[in-house]
Design an enzyme around this catalytic site. Structure first.
Site, PDB file in Angstrom:
ATOM      1  N   ASP A 121      -1.032   0.317  -4.757  1.00 29.24           N
ATOM      2  CA  ASP A 121      -2.279   0.466  -4.834  1.00 29.24           C
ATOM      3  C   ASP A 121      -2.525   1.661  -5.434  1.00 29.24           C
ATOM      4  O   ASP A 121      -2.788   2.808  -6.654  1.00 29.24           O
ATOM      5  CB  ASP A 121      -3.143   0.444  -4.273  1.00 29.24           C
ATOM      6  N   HIS A 129       2.707   8.405   5.029  1.00 27.10           N
ATOM      7  CA  HIS A 129       1.283   9.750   5.347  1.00 27.10           C
ATOM      8  C   HIS A 129       1.973  10.588   6.417  1.00 27.10           C
ATOM      9  O   HIS A 129       1.831  11.547   6.388  1.00 27.10           O
ATOM     10  CB  HIS A 129       0.445   8.906   5.730  1.00 27.10           C
ATOM     11  N   SER A 169      -6.592   4.344  -1.771  1.00 32.11           N
ATOM     12  CA  SER A 169      -7.113   2.748  -1.323  1.00 32.11           C
ATOM     13  C   SER A 169      -8.290   2.641  -1.861  1.00 32.11           C
ATOM     14  O   SER A 169      -7.655   1.375  -2.563  1.00 32.11           O
ATOM     15  CB  SER A 169      -6.385   2.515  -0.216  1.00 32.11           C
ATOM     16  N   ASP A 220       0.643  -1.049   0.075  1.00 28.02           N
ATOM     17  CA  ASP A 220       0.071   0.142  -0.114  1.00 28.02           C
ATOM     18  C   ASP A 220       0.804   1.613  -0.178  1.00 28.02           C
ATOM     19  O   ASP A 220       1.504   1.484   1.461  1.00 28.02           O
ATOM     20  CB  ASP A 220      -0.964   0.230   1.257  1.00 28.02           C
ATOM     21  N   HIS A 246      -9.836  -1.765   6.982  1.00 27.86           N
ATOM     22  CA  HIS A 246      -9.370  -0.740   6.150  1.00 27.86           C
ATOM     23  C   HIS A 246      -9.272  -0.781   4.990  1.00 27.86           C
ATOM     24  O   HIS A 246      -9.518  -2.411   4.037  1.00 27.86           O
ATOM     25  CB  HIS A 246      -7.621  -0.831   6.308  1.00 27.86           C
ATOM     26  N   GLU A 303      -0.896  -7.949   2.306  1.00 27.30           N
ATOM     27  CA  GLU A 303      -0.681  -6.687   2.248  1.00 27.30           C
ATOM     28  C   GLU A 303       0.279  -6.658   3.113  1.00 27.30           C
ATOM     29  O   GLU A 303      -0.219  -6.683   4.905  1.00 27.30           O
ATOM     30  CB  GLU A 303      -2.324  -6.592   1.961  1.00 27.30           C
ATOM     31  N   HIS A 315      -0.890  11.259  -1.433  1.00 26.26           N
ATOM     32  CA  HIS A 315      -0.759   9.920  -2.448  1.00 26.26           C
ATOM     33  C   HIS A 315       0.127  10.831  -3.464  1.00 26.26           C
ATOM     34  O   HIS A 315      -0.140  11.619  -3.181  1.00 26.26           O
ATOM     35  CB  HIS A 315      -1.603   9.483  -2.630  1.00 26.26           C
ATOM     36  N   ASP A 321       2.301   2.814   3.832  1.00 28.65           N
ATOM     37  CA  ASP A 321       1.863   3.347   3.512  1.00 28.65           C
ATOM     38  C   ASP A 321       1.319   4.456   4.427  1.00 28.65           C
ATOM     39  O   ASP A 321       1.147   5.476   4.872  1.00 28.65           O
ATOM     40  CB  ASP A 321      -0.046   3.586   2.665  1.00 28.65           C
TER      41      ASP A 321
END
Length: 582
Positions: free
Chosen positions: A398, A362, A144, A93, A207, A353, A484, A358
């Site tokens: 993703d 962030h 996502s 991710d 999620h 995953e 992103h 990710d």
């Protein structure tokens, strides 16, 4: 001379009216009147309209995916038709190409003592790759939910929508539109073909990215009943309930990740999405599995105790997202790693995953993100060692992040260090940085230099960089959470039919490719190998997620900055900097 100068100025500024040029000694004064808005040189491009968006429904994207697949089948050398019995899909991710490059160097340096650049991640060695376009129907830079929907269902949809088509609206819930807009995922296709299915993630199991495999929601945040809008209650279930009660989630053989709160398994953690209906969905899951050999796990010790006879495994190891690899409790009472969860899933079936890549991006936590990516690679290595040539393995992301790799460092320089070439005021730059994010506040120090000549923290003397695993790289524009990125991501594939992955493809093509290669879903009839009786059933579909997730500071219990005056021994390794060699 004046005429020539006027020409150059007019060329550089575009459509501007040069009112006068006056020569005063050696100085030239130019008065410029900027043109009006309707006289601009370049056209302002407007976003597409909602009517245009609505034309791109599920049928539109299913047709795009099918046409792309058929084009590749016509142009490629199809000497052999093979079918993938098992399919393992790794989703990093937020693992954009800059993250892949930085993770390669990081793992080579930190784990193997190399300079790093020459190191190969396991998926670097895969024979077939493609670039994947990640936009969604209404946004250039997607989230996502929309991107995972494309990967797992074969259609593109709206921003923050989950396995429903473009007609479903976040703000206006219509039960008929919602039911009609639901789209099947590769997990539905796999179960219809009698394959075992499961999911593994380091995020909450509700999620957005893992949820796209089993749930349908106009808004990805419907993770528990408390987040359902009033207009949807009674007609739509929250994501956690869909996992436990509805197909395909209620048929998953393995479910491993975080999210005890969303499941009603704990009431001690109330940061986000607390159940109001009193349901403990883990208990309901266990009741539904009575009569079969099932295990409900909450610690590493619980997971280790799972034996080969287990038919169903539900492991929920944290109230929210699971801890970062550098933060987790590695004792038996703690939480397992992604590799440990993957090993146990393969023991029962063979999907995975890496979700915390990710999350860390962030918050501008580059070290945490790269450690997650390195662990993600370890899980891939495990799968490759435990499976055979009839297994199709896909590794992709993703979406990307606004994560940059700056110049110019010497070969072997610490990937989490600073560049040799100096920036402004003869101060070096961090090699890894973000275009935006909360790291701006940490690094921007306007009162730290005389006359505000250089208002940025000096990374050379910043002791936190090698002591705090939550150290924030610089974000050059402040935002609470880094965004992103919209560039293409890479797709790495190994196994049956992997030669159909090349060039630049739409993200929804991935599901269509899986359908063909695995003889599941709408394109099974296109693959001649699907007609073989021995390959029409059995096997495994296992998505594995490692995400870089947005985690507010209150949820992460981030330690205070260390602010150590002197530290002869740092907690984190400093890779040898060749620029300091004589």
């Amino acid at each position: 001379m004046a005429e020539k100068f006027l020409y150059i100025i007019s060329f550089l500024i575009g459509f501007a009216d040069c009112v006068s040029i006056e020569i005063k000694g050696n100085a030239t004064v130019v008065d410029i009147l900027v043109g009006k808005a309707d006289q601009t040189r370049f056209q302002n491009i407007e976003p597409i309209t909602n009517d245009e968006i609505l034309q791109q429904d599920s049928a539109f994207w299913l047709g795009i995916g099918e046409n792309t697949l058929k084009q590749k089948l016509q142009t490629d050398d199809r000497n052999s038709y093979k079918k993938a019995k098992n399919i393992v899909i790794f989703i990093g991710d937020g693992m954009g190409i800059s993250t892949v490059t930085a993770a390669r160097i990081y793992k080579g340096q930190q784990k193997f003592g190399q300079s790093g650049e020459e190191y190969e991640l396991e998926f670097d060695k895969f024979p077939h790759t493609a670039l994947v376009k990640t936009y969604c129907v209404d946004m250039q830079v997607a989230d996502s939910a929309a991107t995972a929907t494309a990967l797992f269902t074969g259609i593109k949809t709206r921003y923050e929508a989950l396995s429903v088509d473009v007609n479903c609206n976040q703000t206006i819930f219509d039960k008929d539109v919602y039911e009609k807009g639901k789209v099947d995922s590769i997990m539905d296709w796999a179960q219809a073909a009698d394959k075992d299915t499961g999911i593994i993630t380091t995020t909450r199991i509700t999620h957005a990215t893992p949820a796209a495999t089993y749930a349908h929601a106009n808004n990805r945040y419907w993770e528990c009943d408390d987040e359902l809008p009033q207009t949807a209650r009674g007609y739509a279930k929250d994501i956690a309930r869909q996992l436990i009660e509805d197909v395909p989630g209620n048929k998953f053989k393995v479910i491993l990740g975080g999210g005890q709160q969303q499941m009603g398994h704990t009431t001690n953690y109330t940061e986000y999405c607390t159940r109001q209906d009193g349901r403990n969905l883990t208990d309901i899951w266990a009741q539904n599995k009575m009569g079969s050999n099932f295990v409900l796990a909450s610690t590493t010790a619980d997971l280790d105790a799972v034996n080969d006879d287990t038919e169903y495994l539900l492991g929920i190891f944290a109230p929210d997202h699971m801890p970062y690899e550098l933060d987790r409790d590695v004792t038996p009472a703690g939480t397992p790693s992604l590799t440990e969860m993957t090993r146990k899933a393969l023991q029962i079936l063979k999907k995975v995953e890496g979700g915390l890549i990710d999350q860390a991006h962030h918050k501008n936590y580059a070290r945490l993100s790269l450690e997650e990516a390195a662990e993600f690679d370890n899980a891939i290595s495990l799968v490759l060692n435990e499976t055979g040539p009839d297994t199709l393995v896909l590794v992709t992301a993703d979406h990307s992040h606004a994560f940059t790799f700056n110049g110019y460092s010497k070969r072997g320089n610490d990937i989490l260090g600073y560049t040799e070439k100096a920036g402004e005021d003869d101060r070096p730059l961090l090699t890894l940085a973000y275009a935006n994010g909360p790291g701006f506040d940490y690094h921007y120090m306007p009162d730290s230099s005389p006359n505000n000549t250089y208002p940025w923290r000096d990374t050379r003397t910043d002791v936190n960089r090698l002591n705090d695993s939550h150290y924030q790289q610089v974000g050059t524009f402040y935002s609470v959470d880094e965004t992103h990125g919209g560039e293409d991501v890479a797709l790495f594939v190994k196994g049956p039919q992997s030669d159909l992955v090349h060039g630049v493809v739409e993200q929804n093509y991935v599901a269509h490719f899986i359908s063909y290669a695995g003889c599941i879903g709408p394109h099974a009839n296109l693959n001649p190998a699907c007609e073989e009786e021995e390959t029409t059933s059995g096997g495994v579909v296992l998505p594995v997620f490692n995400a870089l997730i947005i985690v507010p500071e209150t949820e992460r219990n981030k330690p205070e900055p260390l602010c150590i005056a002197q530290t002869p021994h740092s907690r984190l390794q400093q890779v040898h900097d060749p620029s300091l060699d004589l």
